[in-house]
Write an enzyme that holds these catalytic residues in place. Structure first.
Site, PDB file in Angstrom:
ATOM      1  N   PRO A   2       0.826  -1.204   0.000  1.00 30.50           N
ATOM      2  CA  PRO A   2       0.000   0.000   0.000  1.00 30.50           C
ATOM      3  C   PRO A   2       0.862   1.257   0.000  1.00 30.50           C
ATOM      4  O   PRO A   2       1.843   1.342   0.730  1.00 30.50           O
ATOM      5  CB  PRO A   2      -0.802  -0.111   1.308  1.00 30.50           C
ATOM      6  CG  PRO A   2      -0.745  -1.560   1.668  1.00 30.50           C
ATOM      7  CD  PRO A   2       0.570  -2.055   1.163  1.00 30.50           C
ATOM      8  N   GLU A   3       0.482   2.208  -0.848  1.00 28.21           N
ATOM      9  CA  GLU A   3       1.211   3.469  -0.946  1.00 28.21           C
ATOM     10  C   GLU A   3       0.276   4.605  -0.542  1.00 28.21           C
ATOM     11  O   GLU A   3      -0.796   4.368   0.023  1.00 28.21           O
ATOM     12  CB  GLU A   3       1.752   3.636  -2.370  1.00 28.21           C
ATOM     13  CG  GLU A   3       2.655   2.480  -2.802  1.00 28.21           C
ATOM     14  CD  GLU A   3       3.168   2.602  -4.226  1.00 28.21           C
ATOM     15  OE1 GLU A   3       3.368   3.738  -4.700  1.00 28.21           O
ATOM     16  OE2 GLU A   3       3.355   1.552  -4.881  1.00 28.21           O
ATOM     17  N   LYS A  58       3.232   6.433   4.087  1.00 25.35           N
ATOM     18  CA  LYS A  58       2.523   5.156   3.972  1.00 25.35           C
ATOM     19  C   LYS A  58       1.984   4.676   5.325  1.00 25.35           C
ATOM     20  O   LYS A  58       1.510   3.539   5.440  1.00 25.35           O
ATOM     21  CB  LYS A  58       3.467   4.088   3.394  1.00 25.35           C
ATOM     22  CG  LYS A  58       4.022   4.415   2.010  1.00 25.35           C
ATOM     23  CD  LYS A  58       4.972   3.317   1.555  1.00 25.35           C
ATOM     24  CE  LYS A  58       5.666   3.667   0.261  1.00 25.35           C
ATOM     25  NZ  LYS A  58       6.612   2.607  -0.174  1.00 25.35           N
ATOM     26  N   ARG A 261      14.831  -3.690  -8.146  1.00 24.34           N
ATOM     27  CA  ARG A 261      13.388  -3.445  -8.137  1.00 24.34           C
ATOM     28  C   ARG A 261      12.824  -3.590  -9.547  1.00 24.34           C
ATOM     29  O   ARG A 261      13.460  -3.201 -10.511  1.00 24.34           O
ATOM     30  CB  ARG A 261      13.066  -2.043  -7.607  1.00 24.34           C
ATOM     31  CG  ARG A 261      13.406  -1.851  -6.137  1.00 24.34           C
ATOM     32  CD  ARG A 261      13.052  -0.445  -5.684  1.00 24.34           C
ATOM     33  NE  ARG A 261      13.350  -0.244  -4.281  1.00 24.34           N
ATOM     34  CZ  ARG A 261      12.510  -0.504  -3.292  1.00 24.34           C
ATOM     35  NH1 ARG A 261      11.308  -0.974  -3.571  1.00 24.34           N
ATOM     36  NH2 ARG A 261      12.844  -0.295  -2.039  1.00 24.34           N
TER      37      ARG A 261
END
Length: 273
Positions: A2-3, A58, A261
């Site tokens: 979640p951002e 966050k 990433r």
């Protein structure tokens, strides 16, 4: 993970659901997810109520009427769900907080945490975070000053919580696409152009605002009847769209690894500078 848009969506929906309701039960299924002995955690929460929910980056901060705060970071795999009376879900929960009939479930808190802190401890825990990208004080001039002298790639800068709070892998890729910049672009090259900085600034604001408006990209609803949460997933332009046609130029969305990433972008219309 979640951002900012997901956590802001949670904040708004929960604020209309659990505020000022006495906590009638607390269950801790994984003591490593909290910062106190489970019995102490239980006793300090029971009978109190949440009077205000704040988001910082966050994190969510649940302000209790006792003056304490619950500091939540869901991290990778974490999510929330409000279970109706008698409702059960097929996921393991690490912490459960009951408000009369409804129960707020904290799911996937393997890397994340729910810590009970006082005001000073909360401030100290969040002291290293950068500014909020949607704060009214984050003007174009403030944004340009924030990025001045930064080195490294665009992607690594956007997800650096010490630089800007709340942006992670998904929205860094979406922002880079909106700005027409390759995620691997060097910050010193971007900041050399006022036009590119302005484009990036507008992309940050437009992507995060639209994502919040549509409930973020994580598709699990927060409660029964929640049709908003996850609505942005279908609007993502590049994130998790490997092999699909670019909506802007028709090119093919590519997935690569950069600094460990995953990165999604269109090599045809996102230009590296």
């Amino acid at each position: 993970m979640p951002e900012l848009p997901e956590m802001e969506n949670y904040r708004a929906l929960l604020s209309g659901r659990i505020l000022d309701k006495p906590i009638t039960g607390v269950t801790v299924n994984r003591e490593k997810s909290i910062n106190l002995d489970a019995d102490v955690f239980h006793s300090q929460l029971l009978g109190s109520s949440i009077v205000y929910i704040e988001r910082r980056g966050k994190h969510l901060i649940f302000h209790l009427n006792t003056g304490k705060r619950l500091l939540l970071h869901l991290m990778l795999g974490g999510m929330l769900y409000v279970a109706a009376p008698g409702e059960s879900i097929k996921r393991s929960t690490q912490v459960e907080i009951e408000f009369g009939g409804e129960t707020l479930l904290f799911i996937g808190l393997r890397l994340g945490f729910l810590h009970l802190l006082n005001a000073k401890e909360t401030i100290e825990a969040l002291a290293g975070l950068g500014p909020e990208p949607l704060d009214p004080r984050m003007t174009l001039q403030a944004f340009a000053s924030l990025l001045k002298g930064r080195r490294g790639s665009l992607k690594s800068t956007l997800i650096n919580q010490h630089v800007i709070a709340g942006i992670g892998n998904c929205y860094a890729d979406e922002i880079a696409f909106e700005a027409g910049l390759a995620p691997a672009s060097k910050m010193q090259n971007i900041t050399a152009s006022a036009e590119q900085v302005e484009r990036l600034y507008e992309a940050v604001r437009s992507v995060l605002q639209e994502a919040y408006m549509h409930g973020g990209y994580m598709e699990m609803p927060l409660m029964q009847g929640d049709s908003k949460t996850g609505g942005f997933d279908e609007k993502c332009q590049v994130y998790d769209r490997e092999g699909e046609a670019c909506s802007r130029c028709g090119g093919t969305i590519r997935r690569e690894e950069q600094a460990g990433r995953k990165v999604f972008y269109c090599p045809d219309c996102q230009h590296e500078v």
